[in-house]
Structures are given as structure tokens and as C-alpha cells.
Design a protein around this motif. Structure first.
Motif, PDB file in Angstrom:
ATOM      1  N   MET A   1       0.779  -1.184  -0.069  1.00 39.23           N
ATOM      2  CA  MET A   1      -0.127   0.154  -0.049  1.00 39.23           C
ATOM      3  C   MET A   1       0.548   1.199   0.177  1.00 39.23           C
ATOM      4  N   GLN A   2       0.278   2.191  -0.407  1.00 40.02           N
ATOM      5  CA  GLN A   2       1.262   3.786   0.138  1.00 40.02           C
ATOM      6  C   GLN A   2       0.642   4.709   0.505  1.00 40.02           C
ATOM      7  N   GLY A   3       1.101   5.405   1.126  1.00 42.43           N
ATOM      8  CA  GLY A   3       0.648   6.377   2.513  1.00 42.43           C
ATOM      9  C   GLY A   3       1.599   7.266   2.270  1.00 42.43           C
ATOM     10  N   PHE A   4       1.740   8.653   3.274  1.00 42.78           N
ATOM     11  CA  PHE A   4       2.401   9.932   3.112  1.00 42.78           C
ATOM     12  C   PHE A   4       2.758   9.984   5.448  1.00 42.78           C
ATOM     13  N   ILE A   5       4.060  10.227   5.022  1.00 44.31           N
ATOM     14  CA  ILE A   5       4.622  10.203   6.178  1.00 44.31           C
ATOM     15  C   ILE A   5       5.090  11.280   7.031  1.00 44.31           C
ATOM     16  N   ILE A   6       3.910  11.396   8.015  1.00 42.02           N
ATOM     17  CA  ILE A   6       3.221  12.537   8.927  1.00 42.02           C
ATOM     18  C   ILE A   6       3.852  12.780  10.377  1.00 42.02           C
ATOM     19  N   LYS A   7       4.563  11.512  10.749  1.00 41.32           N
ATOM     20  CA  LYS A   7       5.142  11.400  12.100  1.00 41.32           C
ATOM     21  C   LYS A   7       6.165  10.991  11.945  1.00 41.32           C
ATOM     22  N   LEU A   8       7.063  11.253  12.613  1.00 38.39           N
ATOM     23  CA  LEU A   8       8.551   9.803  12.956  1.00 38.39           C
ATOM     24  C   LEU A   8       8.860  10.464  14.557  1.00 38.39           C
ATOM     25  N   THR A   9       9.261   8.838  15.011  1.00 38.62           N
ATOM     26  CA  THR A   9       9.940   9.739  16.732  1.00 38.62           C
ATOM     27  C   THR A   9      10.521   8.344  16.719  1.00 38.62           C
ATOM     28  N   ARG A  10      12.020   8.708  17.278  1.00 34.57           N
ATOM     29  CA  ARG A  10      13.081   8.195  17.361  1.00 34.57           C
ATOM     30  C   ARG A  10      12.284   6.746  18.686  1.00 34.57           C
ATOM     31  N   ALA A  11      12.438   5.626  18.657  1.00 34.21           N
ATOM     32  CA  ALA A  11      12.955   4.840  19.559  1.00 34.21           C
ATOM     33  C   ALA A  11      13.585   4.395  20.185  1.00 34.21           C
ATOM     34  N   ARG A  12      14.433   2.546  20.477  1.00 33.92           N
ATOM     35  CA  ARG A  12      15.723   2.511  20.940  1.00 33.92           C
ATOM     36  C   ARG A  12      16.426   2.923  19.639  1.00 33.92           C
ATOM     37  N   GLU A  13      17.589   3.150  19.842  1.00 33.85           N
ATOM     38  CA  GLU A  13      19.062   3.034  19.063  1.00 33.85           C
ATOM     39  C   GLU A  13      18.734   3.475  17.988  1.00 33.85           C
ATOM     40  N   GLU A  14      18.472   2.805  16.631  1.00 35.65           N
ATOM     41  CA  GLU A  14      17.566   3.117  15.240  1.00 35.65           C
ATOM     42  C   GLU A  14      17.090   3.289  15.036  1.00 35.65           C
ATOM     43  N   ASP A  15      15.518   2.735  15.819  1.00 37.67           N
ATOM     44  CA  ASP A  15      14.445   1.886  15.590  1.00 37.67           C
ATOM     45  C   ASP A  15      14.018   3.417  15.394  1.00 37.67           C
ATOM     46  N   MET A  16      12.532   2.862  15.036  1.00 39.49           N
ATOM     47  CA  MET A  16      11.292   3.767  14.436  1.00 39.49           C
ATOM     48  C   MET A  16      10.107   3.732  14.840  1.00 39.49           C
ATOM     49  N   ILE A  17       9.247   4.548  14.961  1.00 42.10           N
ATOM     50  CA  ILE A  17       7.829   5.059  15.267  1.00 42.10           C
ATOM     51  C   ILE A  17       7.578   5.720  13.873  1.00 42.10           C
ATOM     52  N   VAL A  18       6.076   5.474  12.723  1.00 36.20           N
ATOM     53  CA  VAL A  18       6.419   6.101  11.811  1.00 36.20           C
ATOM     54  C   VAL A  18       4.577   6.128  11.524  1.00 36.20           C
ATOM     55  N   THR A  19       4.139   6.959  11.859  1.00 30.14           N
ATOM     56  CA  THR A  19       2.534   7.686  11.465  1.00 30.14           C
ATOM     57  C   THR A  19       2.877   7.706  10.138  1.00 30.14           C
ATOM     58  N   ILE A  20       1.673   7.162   8.873  1.00 30.12           N
ATOM     59  CA  ILE A  20       1.381   7.384   7.899  1.00 30.12           C
ATOM     60  C   ILE A  20      -0.041   7.619   7.585  1.00 30.12           C
ATOM     61  N   ILE A  21      -0.254   8.544   6.748  1.00 31.28           N
ATOM     62  CA  ILE A  21      -1.945   8.447   6.154  1.00 31.28           C
ATOM     63  C   ILE A  21      -1.538   7.732   5.203  1.00 31.28           C
ATOM     64  N   ALA A  22      -2.455   6.419   5.121  1.00 30.39           N
ATOM     65  CA  ALA A  22      -2.445   5.463   3.581  1.00 30.39           C
ATOM     66  C   ALA A  22      -4.198   5.440   2.985  1.00 30.39           C
ATOM     67  N   GLU A  23      -4.321   5.163   2.116  1.00 32.03           N
ATOM     68  CA  GLU A  23      -5.406   5.416   0.987  1.00 32.03           C
ATOM     69  C   GLU A  23      -6.608   5.303   2.198  1.00 32.03           C
ATOM     70  N   GLU A  24      -6.737   4.534   2.937  1.00 35.47           N
ATOM     71  CA  GLU A  24      -8.029   4.527   3.818  1.00 35.47           C
ATOM     72  C   GLU A  24      -7.910   4.524   5.123  1.00 35.47           C
ATOM     73  N   ASN A  25      -6.545   4.446   5.424  1.00 30.98           N
ATOM     74  CA  ASN A  25      -6.429   3.999   7.739  1.00 30.98           C
ATOM     75  C   ASN A  25      -4.680   5.138   7.847  1.00 30.98           C
ATOM     76  N   LEU A  26      -5.410   5.517   8.946  1.00 29.61           N
ATOM     77  CA  LEU A  26      -4.221   6.454   9.296  1.00 29.61           C
ATOM     78  C   LEU A  26      -2.845   4.646  10.392  1.00 29.61           C
ATOM     79  N   HIS A  27      -2.040   4.917  10.083  1.00 30.85           N
ATOM     80  CA  HIS A  27      -0.704   3.614  10.489  1.00 30.85           C
ATOM     81  C   HIS A  27      -0.054   4.311  11.627  1.00 30.85           C
ATOM     82  N   THR A  28       0.241   3.298  12.459  1.00 29.81           N
ATOM     83  CA  THR A  28       1.411   3.924  13.147  1.00 29.81           C
ATOM     84  C   THR A  28       2.350   3.041  13.040  1.00 29.81           C
TER      85      THR A  28
END
Length: 205
Positions: A1-28
Motif C-alpha cells: 500500500m501507499q501513504g504519506f509519512i506525517i510523523k517520525l518518532t525515534r525509539a531505541r537505537e535506530e528504530d522508529m515509530i512511523v505514522t502514515i496517512i494511507a489510502e484508507e487508514n492512519l497507520h502507526t
């Protein structure tokens, strides 16, 4: 699926929590070991997979492909795009199923971002969002004193109308405002008015 990244939050080390507006849903989603994969950034449009497991309360972001735009290498345009798209997260963060409106809205804005003034595109996009959500105040009643506005119209946060003397801000010409609200176009707004509305927009949706 496709989407736009609207927020990036650093987690431990180099991991990320990514929030995405996709075609039907908001994904975290959780992205493991971000430094070992293709780089992602706020505002990027990506193709991706979301993997879910009963072992975790948050899904995993996988198989990311960056879907670039022609203007992505232009510093000023990408800066303004990131500033604009970041406003969607506080507005939608408590939603999940959002339909296709917001994805389509961003897709259209991204296509126009290259050839038009980005601030004008952002303002026009925001008016479409307000109209869709039923929050576009076309009746010119002052937010502060609740009296009709006959001249010297000003807009405050969420494009709420106000008398200039009540808000103590720059006024917007009535013809330009009517055209903006009717056609989602800044055609009859001058650059100073656009700068004022860009400032208001950045106070939050």
C-alpha cells in the motif's frame, strides 16, 4: 500500500515509530533498525507493507520504497512541505479509519507543489479540508464579539472569521476570501495576505 509519512518518532537505537496517512487508514507502525534500510523522512510518500502480530500492540513497517516527487531535492519546497504535512498528525492522531479523502488531498497537493507557490497550495488544500469536515465558516460573524463582519475581515486559527479590530491582525480582502471559499483558490489574495494565512494555518488545523 501507499501513504504519506506525517510523523517520525525515534525509539531505541535506530528504530522508529512511523505514522502514515494511507489510502484508507492512519497507520502507526514500528520500523526496526532504520539505519540499515533505505532512509525515510517526514513528508515522504512511500510504498510499504504493514505486518501485525499478536505478540505486539503495534504493527511492523516492512518493504519500504520511497516514491519521490520532482521537487523533493529543492530545499525550500521540502521544508515547507514538511512543515505543512506535520500539521496532519495532531489533527488525525486519534483516528484510524479515515477513508481516502486525506490521502487524495495530499496526493493532489504534492502534484501541485512543484509548479505553484507552496504556501498558496497549502492554504487551498486546507480550505478543502475545512469544507470536507464541515468547519468552513462562510457566514461572516466575528468569533470574538459575535457581530456581523461587513468590512475589514480577518481570519484566526482554523480560519475563523473576526473583525480586524477584534483580532488585531491583517485584514483579508472580501473578494479574495469569497473566491478562496468558493473555489479553493488564492487567485485574488496578494502575497501579504497569503503570508498571513500561512501563519494562521501553522497554528494548527
Amino acid at each position: 500500500m501507499q501513504g504519506f509519512i506525517i510523523k517520525l518518532t525515534r525509539a531505541r537505537e535506530e528504530d522508529m515509530i512511523v505514522t502514515i496517512i494511507a489510502e484508507e487508514n492512519l497507520h502507526t507502525l514500528y520500523r526496526f533498525y532504520g539505519a540499515r534500510h533505505s532512509p525515510i523522512n517526514l513528508g515522504f510518500k512511500i510504498d510499504f507493507e504493514a505486518e501485525y502480530s499478536i505478540k505486539s500492540s503495534i504493527g511492523r513497517l516492512r518493504d519500504v520504497i520511497h516514491l519521490g516527487f520532482p521537487w523533493i531535492g529543492q530545499y525550500e519546497r521540502i521544508r515547507l512541505w514538511q512543515q505543512f504535512i506535520a500539521l496532519f498528525h495532531p489533527h488525525l492522531k486519534d483516528s484510524e479509519s479515515i477513508g481516502d479523502f486525506y490521502f487524495t488531498l495530499l496526493e493532489d497537493a504534492a502534484q501541485r507543489w512543484k509548479d505553484q507557490n507552496p504556501k498558496r497550495v497549502a492554504i487551498e488544500t486546507y480550505v478543502r479540508l475545512l469544507d470536507y469536515e464541515g468547519r468552513l465558516h462562510k457566514e461572516l460573524t466575528c468569533f470574538f464579539c459575535d457581530l456581523p463582519i461587513e468590512e475589514d475581515i480577518s481570519l484566526i486559527r482554523a480560519f475563523l472569521p473576526a473583525h480586524q479590530h477584534c483580532s488585531h491582525t491583517l485584514s483579508i480582502n472580501s473578494k479574495g476570501l469569497e473566491w478562496l471559499y468558493t473555489h479553493a483558490s488564492t487567485l485574488f489574495l496578494d502575497d501579504n495576505e497569503v503570508e498571513r494565512l500561512w501563519y494562521v494555518l501553522n497554528e494548527g488545523f
